[in-house]
Design an enzyme around this catalytic site. Structure first.
Site, PDB file in Angstrom:
ATOM      1  N   ASP A  29     -13.336   6.446  25.977  1.00  0.00           N
ATOM      2  CA  ASP A  29     -13.501   8.134  26.400  1.00  0.00           C
ATOM      3  C   ASP A  29     -13.062   8.936  24.584  1.00  0.00           C
ATOM      4  O   ASP A  29     -12.080   9.079  24.466  1.00  0.00           O
ATOM      5  CB  ASP A  29     -12.744   8.092  27.569  1.00  0.00           C
ATOM      6  N   GLU A  79      -0.314   6.011  -2.036  1.00  0.00           N
ATOM      7  CA  GLU A  79      -0.215   4.934  -1.409  1.00  0.00           C
ATOM      8  C   GLU A  79      -0.936   3.686  -1.042  1.00  0.00           C
ATOM      9  O   GLU A  79      -0.787   3.618  -0.477  1.00  0.00           O
ATOM     10  CB  GLU A  79       0.797   5.557   0.192  1.00  0.00           C
ATOM     11  N   CYS A 111       3.541   9.134   2.350  1.00  0.00           N
ATOM     12  CA  CYS A 111       2.528  10.097   2.449  1.00  0.00           C
ATOM     13  C   CYS A 111       3.308  11.562   1.997  1.00  0.00           C
ATOM     14  O   CYS A 111       2.858  12.379   1.649  1.00  0.00           O
ATOM     15  CB  CYS A 111       1.461  10.783   3.789  1.00  0.00           C
ATOM     16  N   THR A 152      -7.211   6.956  13.096  1.00  0.00           N
ATOM     17  CA  THR A 152      -7.189   8.719  12.406  1.00  0.00           C
ATOM     18  C   THR A 152      -6.917   7.641  10.931  1.00  0.00           C
ATOM     19  O   THR A 152      -6.121   7.787  10.136  1.00  0.00           O
ATOM     20  CB  THR A 152      -5.317   8.380  12.198  1.00  0.00           C
ATOM     21  N   SER A 201       6.732   5.866  14.546  1.00  0.00           N
ATOM     22  CA  SER A 201       6.408   7.173  13.896  1.00  0.00           C
ATOM     23  C   SER A 201       5.858   8.376  14.720  1.00  0.00           C
ATOM     24  O   SER A 201       6.879   9.217  13.335  1.00  0.00           O
ATOM     25  CB  SER A 201       4.877   6.722  12.781  1.00  0.00           C
ATOM     26  N   HIS A 233       2.007  18.054   7.693  1.00  0.00           N
ATOM     27  CA  HIS A 233       1.455  17.045   7.505  1.00  0.00           C
ATOM     28  C   HIS A 233       0.561  16.604   8.768  1.00  0.00           C
ATOM     29  O   HIS A 233       1.399  16.379   9.300  1.00  0.00           O
ATOM     30  CB  HIS A 233       2.294  15.353   6.984  1.00  0.00           C
ATOM     31  N   LYS A 242       1.640  19.273  17.497  1.00  0.00           N
ATOM     32  CA  LYS A 242       3.067  18.314  18.263  1.00  0.00           C
ATOM     33  C   LYS A 242       4.143  19.237  17.435  1.00  0.00           C
ATOM     34  O   LYS A 242       5.492  19.533  17.716  1.00  0.00           O
ATOM     35  CB  LYS A 242       3.633  17.451  18.609  1.00  0.00           C
ATOM     36  N   ASN A 276      -7.050  11.384   8.254  1.00  0.00           N
ATOM     37  CA  ASN A 276      -6.040  10.917   7.538  1.00  0.00           C
ATOM     38  C   ASN A 276      -5.996  11.118   5.953  1.00  0.00           C
ATOM     39  O   ASN A 276      -6.856   9.981   5.525  1.00  0.00           O
ATOM     40  CB  ASN A 276      -5.474  10.320   8.156  1.00  0.00           C
ATOM     41  N   SER A 309       6.317   8.434   5.589  1.00  0.00           N
ATOM     42  CA  SER A 309       6.426   7.209   6.467  1.00  0.00           C
ATOM     43  C   SER A 309       7.603   6.629   5.525  1.00  0.00           C
ATOM     44  O   SER A 309       7.648   6.415   4.648  1.00  0.00           O
ATOM     45  CB  SER A 309       5.913   6.153   6.909  1.00  0.00           C
TER      46      SER A 309
HETATM   47  N1  CAA Z   1      -8.505  12.092  27.126  1.00  0.00           N
HETATM   48  C1  CAA Z   1      -7.920  12.771  26.255  1.00  0.00           C
HETATM   49  N2  CAA Z   1      -6.554  13.123  25.813  1.00  0.00           N
HETATM   50  C2  CAA Z   1      -6.480  11.222  26.249  1.00  0.00           C
HETATM   51  C3  CAA Z   1      -7.946  11.039  26.844  1.00  0.00           C
HETATM   52  C4  CAA Z   1      -8.951  11.305  27.620  1.00  0.00           C
HETATM   53  N3  CAA Z   1      -9.773  10.506  28.287  1.00  0.00           N
HETATM   54  N4  CAA Z   1      -6.753   9.191  27.234  1.00  0.00           N
HETATM   55  C5  CAA Z   1      -5.764   9.513  26.233  1.00  0.00           C
HETATM   56  N5  CAA Z   1      -5.628  10.755  25.747  1.00  0.00           N
HETATM   57  C6  CAA Z   1      -4.717  11.290  24.992  1.00  0.00           C
HETATM   58  C7  CAA Z   1      -3.154  10.598  24.964  1.00  0.00           C
HETATM   59  O1  CAA Z   1      -2.693  11.532  26.559  1.00  0.00           O
HETATM   60  C8  CAA Z   1      -2.166  11.298  24.337  1.00  0.00           C
HETATM   61  O2  CAA Z   1      -2.045  12.208  24.250  1.00  0.00           O
HETATM   62  P1  CAA Z   1      -0.186  13.041  24.062  1.00  0.00           P
HETATM   63  O3  CAA Z   1       0.262  12.308  22.603  1.00  0.00           O
HETATM   64  O4  CAA Z   1      -0.451  14.406  23.465  1.00  0.00           O
HETATM   65  O5  CAA Z   1      -0.147  12.414  25.477  1.00  0.00           O
HETATM   66  C9  CAA Z   1      -3.146  10.999  22.719  1.00  0.00           C
HETATM   67  O6  CAA Z   1      -4.714  11.480  22.924  1.00  0.00           O
HETATM   68  C10 CAA Z   1      -3.268   9.086  22.660  1.00  0.00           C
HETATM   69  O7  CAA Z   1      -3.523   8.598  23.032  1.00  0.00           O
HETATM   70  P2  CAA Z   1      -2.528   7.931  23.228  1.00  0.00           P
HETATM   71  O8  CAA Z   1      -0.972   7.753  23.044  1.00  0.00           O
HETATM   72  O9  CAA Z   1      -2.751   6.244  24.124  1.00  0.00           O
HETATM   73  O10 CAA Z   1      -2.080   6.661  21.138  1.00  0.00           O
HETATM   74  P3  CAA Z   1      -3.306   6.116  20.204  1.00  0.00           P
HETATM   75  O11 CAA Z   1      -4.113   4.788  21.151  1.00  0.00           O
HETATM   76  O12 CAA Z   1      -4.210   6.760  20.202  1.00  0.00           O
HETATM   77  O13 CAA Z   1      -2.560   6.513  19.300  1.00  0.00           O
HETATM   78  C11 CAA Z   1      -1.012   6.049  17.214  1.00  0.00           C
HETATM   79  C12 CAA Z   1      -1.480   6.670  18.692  1.00  0.00           C
HETATM   80  C13 CAA Z   1      -0.224   5.617  17.960  1.00  0.00           C
HETATM   81  C14 CAA Z   1      -0.622   7.591  16.860  1.00  0.00           C
HETATM   82  C15 CAA Z   1      -2.035   5.922  16.606  1.00  0.00           C
HETATM   83  O14 CAA Z   1      -2.641   6.662  16.172  1.00  0.00           O
HETATM   84  C16 CAA Z   1      -1.375   5.389  15.253  1.00  0.00           C
HETATM   85  O15 CAA Z   1      -1.060   4.114  15.400  1.00  0.00           O
HETATM   86  N6  CAA Z   1      -1.620   5.670  14.189  1.00  0.00           N
HETATM   87  C17 CAA Z   1      -1.136   5.395  12.837  1.00  0.00           C
HETATM   88  C18 CAA Z   1       0.517   5.771  13.359  1.00  0.00           C
HETATM   89  C19 CAA Z   1       0.542   7.353  12.683  1.00  0.00           C
HETATM   90  O16 CAA Z   1      -0.968   8.263  11.920  1.00  0.00           O
HETATM   91  N7  CAA Z   1       1.633   7.808  12.807  1.00  0.00           N
HETATM   92  C20 CAA Z   1       1.900   9.466  12.779  1.00  0.00           C
HETATM   93  C21 CAA Z   1       2.933   9.434  12.047  1.00  0.00           C
HETATM   94  S1  CAA Z   1       3.685   8.472  10.346  1.00  0.00           S
HETATM   95  C22 CAA Z   1       2.842   9.394   9.332  1.00  0.00           C
HETATM   96  O17 CAA Z   1       2.749  10.798   9.522  1.00  0.00           O
HETATM   97  C23 CAA Z   1       2.564   8.716   7.934  1.00  0.00           C
HETATM   98  C24 CAA Z   1       1.188   8.064   8.511  1.00  0.00           C
HETATM   99  O18 CAA Z   1      -0.155   9.864   7.489  1.00  0.00           O
HETATM  100  C25 CAA Z   1       0.179   7.829   8.817  1.00  0.00           C
END
Ligand code: CAA
Length: 392
Positions: A29, A79, A111, A152, A201, A233, A242, A276, A309
Site C-alpha cells: 500500500d 559506512e 551512521c 529506506t 534496530s 538521525h 517516534k 537514508n 548501529s
Molecule cells: N498505511 C499506513 N501505515 C502503514 C500501512 C498502511 N497501509 N502499512 C504499514 N504501515 C505502517 C506500520 O504500522 C509501521 O508504522 P508504526 O511503526 O508506526 O506502527 C510502518 O508503516 C512500517 O511498517 P512495518 O512495521 O510493517 O515495517 P517495515 O516492513 O516497513 O520495516 C523496518 C520497517 C524493519 C524498520 C525496515 O524499514 C528496515 O529494516 N529498515 C532498515 C533498518 C533501519 O532503518 N533501522 C533503524 C534503526 S537502525 C539505524 O538507525 C541505523 C541506520 O540508519 C540503518
C-alpha cells in the site's frame, strides 16, 4: 572563542525512485511508505557516483580557494567506503585542490561517525584557532532488492566546514555518548549489503535515545524547553518522529510541544525526498530545518541525537548564530524534484550495477548524470575521478 559550523553543503544523486512506484512494484500500500515511514522518494546513484564524488560535490558547492588554502584536516565519515585501506578523504583532498600540509582520514562507526568527526574538528580548532576542518559525511544506503530495508535506501553527502567564530552553528560543550555492543545492523567485509535486525534496530535506537537523554538531562540540568528544535538521525523520518515523541513528556508546555513538532516537520522535509544517507542524515535534518523553517533565530539552542548501529549514540547541542540564514540556500525541495525519476526496473539495474573488471583490473563506464565529480573508470584497480563541467 566559539567553534562550530561555518558553511554547510549538500550533494545527492541526479536520479530518484518515487515511493509510489516502489509500492506498486512490491505489492505494498503506498500509504505504508508515505505515512508509515514518512518517505516520498529515494535518491538513487549510478555506478559513476560514489561516496567520493558525492562528498567532493558537497564540499565543492561551498568552498572558496581561500578555504582550500586554510583547511588543514579533511575527515570523511562513511559506512559505505570504497577502499579498505586508502581513505576517501585523501582522494577528496586532491579533487578539491586543498593545500598539501593537511591531515586526511576516514572514520567509521555506522551512521554515527560524522558526529565524532565534528567533535574531533572542534577539539583540533580549540588548539589551532586559525585552522579550518572539512568534515564530510557521505554514504550510499543499499539494502538489496526486495529486502525489508529496500524502502529506506538513499544517497547523499553533507560537507561541514568547521572553524572558529562560525557563521551558522556554535557547538556547545554539553554532550553525552553511549556505546552498546549489539547486532542490530552490520556489514561484514564480504557483503555488499548489510545484515539487519530491523525491528530490534528501531527498539535500540529509541532505547539508547531515552537513556542517553536521561543522562544528558541529569548532567546538564536541561529540559526540552531549553531547545527550539531537536534534530535526529533519520534512517526514515517516522522513526525520528517516534524519537521526538519519546522525549516529549506529559508536563511539557503544550505550546512548546506544538513548536517542536512544527520544527520537526521542517527537519524531515529533505529526508522525505532523499531517504537514508547514514552518516549524513542527522546533518541533512539540520540543513532541512534551517532552510525550511522561518521562525528560528540566532541564540536558539538545537538538540541533536546521533545514532550509529552497533551501536554508538550521542546527544549534543549547538546554538544558532545571528545571521545564519545568510550562509544557506532557500529550500532545495524544487531542486530535488528535478532529479530524473526512474522506473523500478531502471532503479534495480542502475543502483545495483557492479563494475566488470578485466584481468588487469580495468573497467570503463557509460556516462551517467552525476554532480560536480564523476568516477570515470577503474585503471588497474585504481578508481579514477574527474570534475564534470556540465552534468546534463
Ligand atoms: N498505511 C499506513 N501505515 C502503514 C500501512 C498502511 N497501509 N502499512 C504499514 N504501515 C505502517 C506500520 O504500522 C509501521 O508504522 P508504526 O511503526 O508506526 O506502527 C510502518 O508503516 C512500517 O511498517 P512495518 O512495521 O510493517 O515495517 P517495515 O516492513 O516497513 O520495516 C523496518 C520497517 C524493519 C524498520 C525496515 O524499514 C528496515 O529494516 N529498515 C532498515 C533498518 C533501519 O532503518 N533501522 C533503524 C534503526 S537502525 C539505524 O538507525 C541505523 C541506520 O540508519 C540503518
Amino acid at each position: 572563542m566559539t567553534i562550530g559550523i561555518d558553511k554547510i553543503g549538500f550533494a545527492t544523486s541526479q536520479y530518484a525512485l518515487n515511493m509510489a512506484d516502489l509500492a506498486q512494484a512490491r505489492g505494498a500500500d503506498p500509504a505504508k511508505f508515505n505515512e508509515g515511514l514518512l518517505l516520498d522518494a529515494l535518491s538513487i546513484t549510478p555506478i559513476t557516483e560514489d561516496i567520493i564524488t558525492l562528498g567532493a560535490s558537497a564540499a565543492d558547492s561551498i568552498l572558496t580557494e581561500e578555504d582550500c588554502q586554510t583547511i588543514d584536516m579533511v575527515i570523511v565519515a562513511t559506512e559505505s567506503g570504497v577502499d579498505q585501506s586508502k581513505a576517501a578523504a585523501v582522494t577528496i583532498h586532491h579533487l578539491l585542490n586543498i593545500q598539501p600540509f593537511a591531515r586526511a582520514i576516514e572514520m567509521k562507526e555506522a551512521c554515527y561517525s560524522a558526529t565524532a568527526a565534528l567533535d574531533y574538528a572542534r577539539l583540533h580548532i580549540e588548539k589551532n584557532p586559525d585552522s579550518r576542518v572539512l568534515v564530510i559525511a557521505s554514504d550510499i544506503a543499499k539494502y538489496g532488492i526486495e529486502t525489508a530495508g529496500e524502502s529506506t535506501q538513499g544517497a547523499g553527502s553533507l560537507a561541514l566546514l568547521v572553524s572558529a567564530n562560525p557563521r551558522i552553528l556554535e557547538l556547545d560543550d554539553n554532550r553525552v555518548a553511549q556505546t552498546r555492543d549489539i547486532w542490530d545492523f552490520w556489514r561484514p567485509n564480504y557483503s555488499e549489503t548489510p545484515y539487519v535486525n530491523g525491528m530490534y534496530s528501531t527498539k535500540q535506537y529509541l532505547d539508547t535515545l531515552k537513556t542517553t537523554w536521561e543522562e544528558f538531562q541529569r548532567r546538564y540540568q536541561v529540559t526540552l524547553e531549553d531547545f527550539a528544535a531537536f534534530c535526529f538521525h533519520i534512517p526514515f523520518p517516522k522513526l525520528a518522529l517516534k524519537g521526538l515523541n519519546k522525549l516529549i513528556t506529559k508536563d511539557l508546555n503544550p505550546d512548546h510541544k506544538e513548536k517542536l513538532l512544527a520544527q520537526f516537520d521542517h527537519s524531515i522535509a529533505y529526508s522525505r525526498q532523499i531517504g537514508n544517507i547514514y552518516t549524513g542524515s542527522l546533518y541533512l535534518g539540520l540543513l532541512s530545518l534551517m532552510e525550511n523553517s522561518h521562525d528560528l533565530q540566532g541564540g536558539d539552542k538545537i538538540g541533536f541525537f546521533s545514532y550509529g548501529s552497533g551501536a554508538v549514540c550521542e546527544i549534543f547541542q549547538g546554538t544558532l548564530v545571528d545571521g545564519f540564514r545568510d550562509q544557506l540556500q532557500s529550500s532545495r525541495l524544487d531542486q530535488f524534484s528535478q532529479r530524473q525519476a526512474l522506473s523500478v526496473a531502471e532503479y534495480e539495474a542502475l543502483f545495483y550495477e557492479q563494475a566488470q573488471l578485466d584481468g588487469q583490473g580495468n573497467a570503463t563506464f557509460p556516462a551517467f548524470k552525476t554532480g560536480a565529480f564523476a568516477l570515470t573508470n577503474i585503471n588497474q584497480h585504481q578508481r579514477m575521478y574527474q570534475k564534470v563541467a556540465d552534468n546534463d
